[in-house]
Design a protein around this motif. Sequence first.
Motif, mmCIF file in Angstrom:
data_model
loop_
_atom_site.group_PDB
_atom_site.id
_atom_site.type_symbol
_atom_site.label_atom_id
_atom_site.label_comp_id
_atom_site.label_asym_id
_atom_site.label_seq_id
_atom_site.Cartn_x
_atom_site.Cartn_y
_atom_site.Cartn_z
ATOM 1 N N ILE A 131 -2.270 6.008 7.941
ATOM 2 C CA ILE A 131 -2.911 5.432 6.754
ATOM 3 C C ILE A 131 -2.225 5.937 5.488
ATOM 4 C CG2 ILE A 131 -5.047 5.410 5.392
ATOM 5 C CD1 ILE A 131 -6.569 5.531 8.059
ATOM 6 N N MET A 132 -1.945 7.250 5.463
ATOM 7 C CA MET A 132 -1.294 7.828 4.284
ATOM 8 C C MET A 132 0.052 7.168 4.008
ATOM 9 S SD MET A 132 -2.239 11.853 4.999
ATOM 10 C CE MET A 132 -0.977 12.484 3.895
ATOM 11 N N ARG A 133 0.763 6.796 5.054
ATOM 12 C CA ARG A 133 2.089 6.192 4.884
ATOM 13 C C ARG A 133 2.019 4.754 4.362
ATOM 14 N NH1 ARG A 133 7.040 6.753 8.509
ATOM 15 N NH2 ARG A 133 7.827 6.293 6.429
ATOM 16 N N THR A 134 0.838 4.147 4.391
ATOM 17 C CA THR A 134 0.723 2.757 3.944
ATOM 18 C C THR A 134 -0.131 2.608 2.693
ATOM 19 O OG1 THR A 134 -1.207 2.383 5.400
ATOM 20 C CG2 THR A 134 0.969 1.905 6.315
ATOM 21 N N LEU A 135 -0.526 3.732 2.092
ATOM 22 C CA LEU A 135 -1.340 3.649 0.877
ATOM 23 C C LEU A 135 -0.569 2.935 -0.234
ATOM 24 C CD1 LEU A 135 -2.932 7.222 0.778
ATOM 25 C CD2 LEU A 135 -4.138 5.064 1.188
ATOM 26 N N PRO A 136 -1.265 2.185 -1.070
ATOM 27 C CA PRO A 136 -0.597 1.515 -2.196
ATOM 28 C C PRO A 136 0.153 2.526 -3.058
ATOM 29 C CG PRO A 136 -2.849 0.721 -1.954
ATOM 30 C CD PRO A 136 -2.726 1.903 -1.039
ATOM 31 N N ASN A 137 1.390 2.230 -3.369
ATOM 32 C CA ASN A 137 2.232 3.154 -4.118
ATOM 33 C C ASN A 137 1.975 3.007 -5.620
ATOM 34 O OD1 ASN A 137 4.121 5.168 -4.325
ATOM 35 N ND2 ASN A 137 5.881 3.788 -4.178
ATOM 36 N N THR A 138 0.691 3.227 -6.000
ATOM 37 C CA THR A 138 0.277 2.953 -7.378
ATOM 38 C C THR A 138 -0.161 4.194 -8.146
ATOM 39 O OG1 THR A 138 -1.941 2.433 -6.549
ATOM 40 C CG2 THR A 138 -0.409 0.580 -6.868
ATOM 41 N N THR A 139 -0.490 5.272 -7.432
ATOM 42 C CA THR A 139 -0.951 6.484 -8.106
ATOM 43 C C THR A 139 -0.132 7.680 -7.627
ATOM 44 O OG1 THR A 139 -2.601 7.040 -6.409
ATOM 45 C CG2 THR A 139 -3.290 5.533 -8.180
ATOM 46 N N PRO A 140 -0.079 8.760 -8.404
ATOM 47 C CA PRO A 140 0.666 9.961 -7.978
ATOM 48 C C PRO A 140 0.133 10.531 -6.663
ATOM 49 C CG PRO A 140 0.213 10.041 -10.334
ATOM 50 C CD PRO A 140 -0.551 8.867 -9.795
ATOM 51 N N SER B 267 -5.567 -7.657 2.343
ATOM 52 C CA SER B 267 -5.912 -6.506 1.500
ATOM 53 C C SER B 267 -6.108 -6.935 0.047
ATOM 54 C CB SER B 267 -4.826 -5.429 1.588
ATOM 55 O OG SER B 267 -3.556 -5.968 1.246
ATOM 56 N N ASN B 268 -5.299 -7.870 -0.412
ATOM 57 C CA ASN B 268 -5.457 -8.355 -1.787
ATOM 58 C C ASN B 268 -6.820 -9.012 -1.986
ATOM 59 O OD1 ASN B 268 -2.868 -7.492 -2.424
ATOM 60 N ND2 ASN B 268 -1.923 -9.485 -1.989
ATOM 61 N N ALA B 269 -7.234 -9.806 -1.001
ATOM 62 C CA ALA B 269 -8.545 -10.458 -1.091
ATOM 63 C C ALA B 269 -9.664 -9.435 -1.058
ATOM 64 C CB ALA B 269 -8.701 -11.465 0.046
ATOM 65 N N THR C 55 -10.380 1.362 -1.711
ATOM 66 C CA THR C 55 -9.274 1.510 -0.762
ATOM 67 C C THR C 55 -9.776 1.947 0.611
ATOM 68 O OG1 THR C 55 -7.707 2.046 -2.530
ATOM 69 C CG2 THR C 55 -7.108 2.715 -0.286
ATOM 70 N N SER C 56 -10.703 2.889 0.636
ATOM 71 C CA SER C 56 -11.240 3.353 1.921
ATOM 72 C C SER C 56 -11.969 2.230 2.655
ATOM 73 C CB SER C 56 -12.188 4.540 1.707
ATOM 74 O OG SER C 56 -13.297 4.161 0.895
ATOM 75 N N GLN C 57 -12.683 1.392 1.928
ATOM 76 C CA GLN C 57 -13.375 0.273 2.562
ATOM 77 C C GLN C 57 -12.399 -0.774 3.086
ATOM 78 O OE1 GLN C 57 -15.912 -0.779 -0.763
ATOM 79 N NE2 GLN C 57 -17.721 0.135 0.223
ATOM 80 N N VAL C 58 -11.313 -0.991 2.363
ATOM 81 C CA VAL C 58 -10.290 -1.947 2.823
ATOM 82 C C VAL C 58 -9.727 -1.502 4.170
ATOM 83 C CG1 VAL C 58 -8.007 -2.886 2.356
ATOM 84 C CG2 VAL C 58 -9.677 -2.723 0.501
#
Length: 253
Positions: free
Chosen positions: A52-61, A147-149, A157-160
């Motif tokens: 999961i960590m490897r696929t997190l959105p690359n949007t935050t530090p 995921s976008n929907a 994110t956790s719910q997605v």
Amino acid sequence: MNYTWNWGVLFNQTGVGSEVYWQWLAKGFGWLIVIGTSGWLIALMVGTVLGIMRTLPNTTPINKVARMLGTAYVNFFRNVPLLVQLFFWFYVMPTWLSGDLQKWWLQDIHPNTSAVISASIGLGLFTAARIVEQVRTGIESLPKGQSNASYALGFTTSQVYRYVLLPQAFRVILPPLSSEMTNCYKNASVASLVGVAELISQTKTISEYTQNTIEVYAFATLIYLVFNLTLIFLMTKLEQKLRIKGQIDGGLA
């Protein structure tokens, strides 16, 4: 070759009480199940979290750091031999423990117990590196629109991941997970190198005591074969039940 065949060797007396050799083999198989199952549970939990960590959105530090940690884990544990990792957990890790904990580990618990724990941890963390990649590819194989929907509907994110991505991803990766599970039980044989009296260790001992090497190893091979074929059969049935049409079976009914 002057070899005396004895296919009933497992029913011979061991010389230890009233035990016969098949009981030694059964005990070894029991330890194999304990180590393989413990290692698999560790691998599944650690592998899922890091996948999961490897696929997190690359949007935050924080997400970027999480992705880097997941990648570093895979690169390290997947490229260091299992035997080296097992020796680390059995021989090196105890020396890093604090005084009382080190005394408990080295003196108070049974040596076989500490060896089983070390083998389970080493096997679990080694296998987890492979599961990380399977979870990652399973998640990334899903359409981005899902995921976008979900985010558009107000999911966190956790719910997605919990309600949308993971339930589908695990169905997609069931076939490679099945293979990884059988590998985990087969790799549990390395525990014999740190003193665990599992199946291979007991097979070797019986072979040395009786000199009926071919028969004893044939029985051990049969045990592995039957056990792994049973696992594959059960996992195949599970795959068929959870199959997503159009993603796993090519859209066939």
